[in-house]
Design a protein around this motif. Structure first.
Motif, short mmCIF file in Angstrom:
data_model
loop_
_atom_site.label_atom_id
_atom_site.label_comp_id
_atom_site.label_asym_id
_atom_site.label_seq_id
_atom_site.Cartn_x
_atom_site.Cartn_y
_atom_site.Cartn_z
N VAL A 15 0.91 -1.19 -0.10
CA VAL A 15 0.11 -0.21 0.06
C VAL A 15 0.75 1.50 -0.10
O VAL A 15 1.60 1.46 0.96
N ALA A 16 0.76 1.96 -0.97
CA ALA A 16 1.46 3.49 -1.05
C ALA A 16 0.42 4.43 -0.52
O ALA A 16 -0.72 4.54 -0.88
N LEU A 17 0.76 5.20 0.26
CA LEU A 17 0.14 6.38 0.91
C LEU A 17 0.59 7.47 0.35
O LEU A 17 1.57 7.84 0.66
N VAL A 18 -0.30 8.20 -0.19
CA VAL A 18 0.29 9.20 -1.39
C VAL A 18 -0.31 10.57 -1.02
O VAL A 18 -1.68 10.71 -0.69
N THR A 19 0.32 11.73 -1.02
CA THR A 19 -0.12 13.03 -0.60
C THR A 19 -0.03 13.85 -1.87
O THR A 19 0.51 13.42 -2.67
N ASP A 20 -0.66 15.06 -1.76
CA ASP A 20 -0.56 15.91 -2.80
C ASP A 20 -1.05 15.37 -4.08
O ASP A 20 -0.18 15.40 -5.09
N VAL A 21 -2.29 14.95 -4.18
CA VAL A 21 -2.73 14.28 -5.61
C VAL A 21 -2.69 15.21 -6.56
O VAL A 21 -2.65 14.55 -7.58
N GLU A 22 -2.71 16.32 -6.49
CA GLU A 22 -2.55 17.35 -7.61
C GLU A 22 -1.44 17.10 -8.36
O GLU A 22 -1.43 16.86 -9.69
N GLN A 23 -0.44 16.90 -7.53
CA GLN A 23 1.13 16.76 -8.21
C GLN A 23 0.90 15.30 -8.36
O GLN A 23 1.88 14.63 -9.38
N ASN A 24 0.82 14.24 -7.63
CA ASN A 24 0.83 12.91 -7.91
C ASN A 24 -0.45 12.29 -8.19
O ASN A 24 -1.10 11.43 -7.42
N ARG A 25 -0.52 12.32 -9.40
CA ARG A 25 -1.94 11.64 -10.06
C ARG A 25 -1.89 10.31 -10.18
O ARG A 25 -3.11 9.68 -10.28
N THR A 26 -0.84 9.72 -10.33
CA THR A 26 -0.64 8.07 -10.68
C THR A 26 0.41 7.80 -9.77
O THR A 26 1.56 8.41 -9.53
N ALA A 27 0.55 6.55 -9.49
CA ALA A 27 1.36 5.79 -8.71
C ALA A 27 1.76 4.35 -9.63
O ALA A 27 1.03 3.65 -10.09
N THR A 28 3.18 4.29 -9.68
CA THR A 28 3.66 2.85 -10.33
C THR A 28 4.57 2.08 -9.41
O THR A 28 5.46 2.59 -8.94
N ILE A 29 4.24 0.93 -9.30
CA ILE A 29 5.01 -0.07 -8.64
C ILE A 29 6.24 -0.48 -9.53
O ILE A 29 5.90 -0.66 -10.73
N GLU A 30 7.15 -0.70 -8.92
CA GLU A 30 8.36 -1.45 -9.70
C GLU A 30 8.61 -2.69 -9.21
O GLU A 30 9.79 -2.46 -8.37
N GLU B 124 13.09 -17.31 -2.61
CA GLU B 124 13.47 -16.49 -1.23
C GLU B 124 14.71 -15.39 -1.66
O GLU B 124 15.34 -15.54 -2.59
N GLY B 125 14.96 -14.38 -0.69
CA GLY B 125 15.76 -13.61 -0.53
C GLY B 125 15.56 -12.21 -0.25
O GLY B 125 14.52 -12.09 0.46
N SER B 126 16.40 -11.45 -0.62
CA SER B 126 16.06 -9.85 0.04
C SER B 126 15.65 -9.08 -1.40
O SER B 126 16.58 -9.17 -2.34
N PHE B 127 14.61 -8.47 -1.30
CA PHE B 127 14.12 -7.66 -2.40
C PHE B 127 13.89 -6.31 -2.04
O PHE B 127 13.41 -5.85 -0.94
N VAL B 128 13.92 -5.33 -2.81
CA VAL B 128 13.76 -3.82 -2.78
C VAL B 128 12.25 -3.51 -3.79
O VAL B 128 12.71 -3.76 -5.03
N VAL B 129 11.26 -3.27 -3.06
CA VAL B 129 10.21 -2.83 -3.78
C VAL B 129 10.06 -1.28 -3.86
O VAL B 129 10.25 -0.76 -2.61
N SER B 130 9.75 -0.79 -4.87
CA SER B 130 9.84 0.80 -4.96
C SER B 130 8.44 1.12 -5.56
O SER B 130 7.99 0.48 -6.35
N VAL B 131 7.98 2.46 -5.29
CA VAL B 131 7.02 3.09 -5.96
C VAL B 131 7.07 4.40 -6.17
O VAL B 131 7.60 5.22 -5.54
N ARG B 132 6.99 4.70 -7.60
CA ARG B 132 7.25 6.13 -8.15
C ARG B 132 5.61 6.67 -8.54
O ARG B 132 5.19 6.34 -9.15
N THR B 133 5.75 8.07 -8.02
CA THR B 133 4.66 9.02 -8.54
C THR B 133 4.71 9.67 -9.76
O THR B 133 5.77 9.89 -9.99
#
Length: 147
Positions: A62-77, A120-129
């Motif tokens: 779950v991405a919690l996004v503020t400033d929806v006017e600037q951050n209209r979309t969110a993309t998981i990577e 199994e392993g260590s993973f970095v999950v990122s989200v970009r707006t």
């Protein structure tokens, strides 16, 4: 008559992807309630994770996004070794804010994805707006559950 003081109260809100259900069909929805944590590298987007952190387990992001006017979309990577489950698009619209915090700021808007780890392993999950704000978090996937 005493007046209730709700300043230290809490609440739960659940979100899920809408799905058509036919006659005599069902859908299982689960949740947990308790202490959690949010990873935030800026005030614009934070991440929280839940689910089964084992090989082939399902993980909610779950991405919690503020400033929806600037951050209209969110993309998981999702990193290599993790896949986005069917029914979830990598890029999603950020919904409008659902009100204001006690100090007057707009509440963060949630965007949800489901992932599955293939190994199994260590993973970095990122989200970009779309406003170029990023949050990332390292998670560890184990071969079997500790329970």
């Amino acid at each position: 008559v005493p007046v209730a003081d709700f300043r230290d109260d809490s609440a739960v809100v659940m979100y899920w992807t809408p799905k058509e259900l036919g006659p005599r069909k069902s859908r299982v929805i689960g949740f947990s309630y308790g202490l959690g944590n949010v990873t935030a590298e800026s005030e614009k987007v934070g991440l929280t994770f839940g689910g089964s952190f084992v090989v082939h387990g399902e993980i909610s992001v779950v991405a919690l996004v503020t400033d929806v006017e600037q951050n209209r979309t969110a993309t998981i990577e999702p990193p290599p070794g993790m896949t986005l489950l069917p029914g979830y698009e990598a890029t999603q619209q950020v919904p409008p804010s659902s009100g204001r915090t006690p100090d007057g700021r707009p509440r963060p808007s949630p965007v949800t994805w489901r992932l599955r780890a293939e190994r199994e392993g260590s993973f970095v999950v990122s989200v970009r707006t779309s406003g170029d704000n990023v949050a990332a978090r390292r998670i560890t996937i184990r071969r079997v559950s500790i329970f």
